[in-house]
Design an enzyme around this catalytic site. Sequence first.
Site, PDB file in Angstrom:
ATOM      1  N   LYS A 202       3.032  -9.660  10.931  1.00  0.00           N
ATOM      2  CA  LYS A 202       3.787  -9.792  12.179  1.00  0.00           C
ATOM      3  C   LYS A 202       4.420  -8.465  12.557  1.00  0.00           C
ATOM      4  O   LYS A 202       4.665  -7.621  11.690  1.00  0.00           O
ATOM      5  CB  LYS A 202       4.852 -10.875  12.065  1.00  0.00           C
TER       6      LYS A 202
ATOM      7  N   HIS B 174       1.741  -3.711  -2.244  1.00  0.00           N
ATOM      8  CA  HIS B 174       1.272  -2.513  -1.537  1.00  0.00           C
ATOM      9  C   HIS B 174       1.644  -1.242  -2.303  1.00  0.00           C
ATOM     10  O   HIS B 174       0.842  -0.334  -2.473  1.00  0.00           O
ATOM     11  CB  HIS B 174       1.820  -2.465  -0.107  1.00  0.00           C
TER      12      HIS B 174
END
Lengths: 191, 294
Positions: A100, A36
């Site tokens: 999550k 990322h």
Amino acid sequence: MKTLDAPFTEAKVRQLVVGDLVSLSGTIYTARDRVHRHLNDGGILPVDLKDGAIYHCGPLVIRRDQSWAVRAAGPTTSMRAEPYMAGIIRKHGVRVVIGKGGMGESTRKACQEAGCVYLDAVGGAGCVAAACVESVGAVHFMEEFGAAEAMWELSVRGLVCVVGIDSAGHSLHADVLASSAARLQDLFCLA
Amino acid sequence: MKTANWERNLLDLIRRTSTDLPSDIEAGLRKALRSEKKNSHGYWVIRTALDNAARARGEDLPICQDTGTPIFHFRVPVGFDTNALVAVTRGAVSRATRRGYLRENVFDAVSGKPFYTNVAPGSPVIRIEQGARKTVDARLILKGGGSENVGTQYSLPDERIGAGRDLEGVRRCALDAVWKAQGAGCAPGVLGICIGGDRATGYECSKEQFLRKLSDVASDRELARLESRIVRDSCQLGIGPMGLGGRTALLGAKIAAMSRAPASFFVTVSYLCWAFRRRGMVLGPEGGLTRWLY
């Protein structure tokens, strides 16, 4: 339970609603902290993520004979990608983010505007998720980032998730955060 | 020291910790399943967790891909060769990584370069205590990163949550920590809480509470009451398994108290996810397995 099969088009993704259980099949790409940051910094993306899926996951993979064996591949905490996620969704046309713990406001907005969904897989259930992996394709950034941070191309079948953020602007996590904040104050009063 | 014996058994300790969820935690998850509404998100999460535990055990697979930080607790006889024990423990960690029971999980904090064996400065964590005993007691916790990140420390009084220097203040810290964690720590987890100590020993003591079984209650009656109160209250937050809403936010809470300095009143809260990997074994003086703990 709804099904979501590759290619993950905007039309398919827009039909999903917060709280839906979804069984996902197709190719997904793992990306966690390092990938990322790399993409955010303008680094090269070695795959095409248009109508694609990112999986916040650092799998446990070992080399067996000539191939890779995925022993556990559950989701990692998505919130750490929050500073970068919205930009990546918009720039690369990502339609599905799996992880999550939910994501924040900027990701929620990007999902709504660009047509993307966030799916919650069950954290900790590493071998249930690994059992959905049918094959492992190419692996990118292995040398620089190591196996846990690399970008793995995983072909999955029947990975069950719940829709945490839909493309209509709803977030299950924002709802739970707000309602639990009110209950926390109630519990503080019950000294 | 018969290195081969020790290394083989410590490797087995790591293998079993990584793949075989302890029975007290599994029983706690079964109880949680009964309390969640059928077909709810919470029910689905707990059912998946139980399926995962069965699959991991049956197929000798890691319960979770994040095999975390290995934390070893050894109790050894007086005069025991602790340097040799550290060496065989590191060897066992390295072998467990090669065999896929531990993920390559350690990176240089500055360069970001991976250490391929999980043996690096600060890893694995090894604590050794000497005492009047004949056997070696070896316990291991694999503490996942998600749960480690939601650990937190309060310095009381804390005006933000209205926590003063008393057990009510401790209750508020615990509930605030559970609320802040939401699903990020992989709920329903277990809290380890230390009252007192300094910033370092507070964390150490809070994590040691994870060596206690779920059924274990604090010997102090007031702390024991607070332990069950925190679990009861947290389950009313509506956070539920994985923060997706539901009834079970915690499987347990374990509290210990230390001394403190007059200026400081720390409440340290550590979190361990439902994938609660904790095992132990008793080893004879030559490294032979006497029995499993837990």
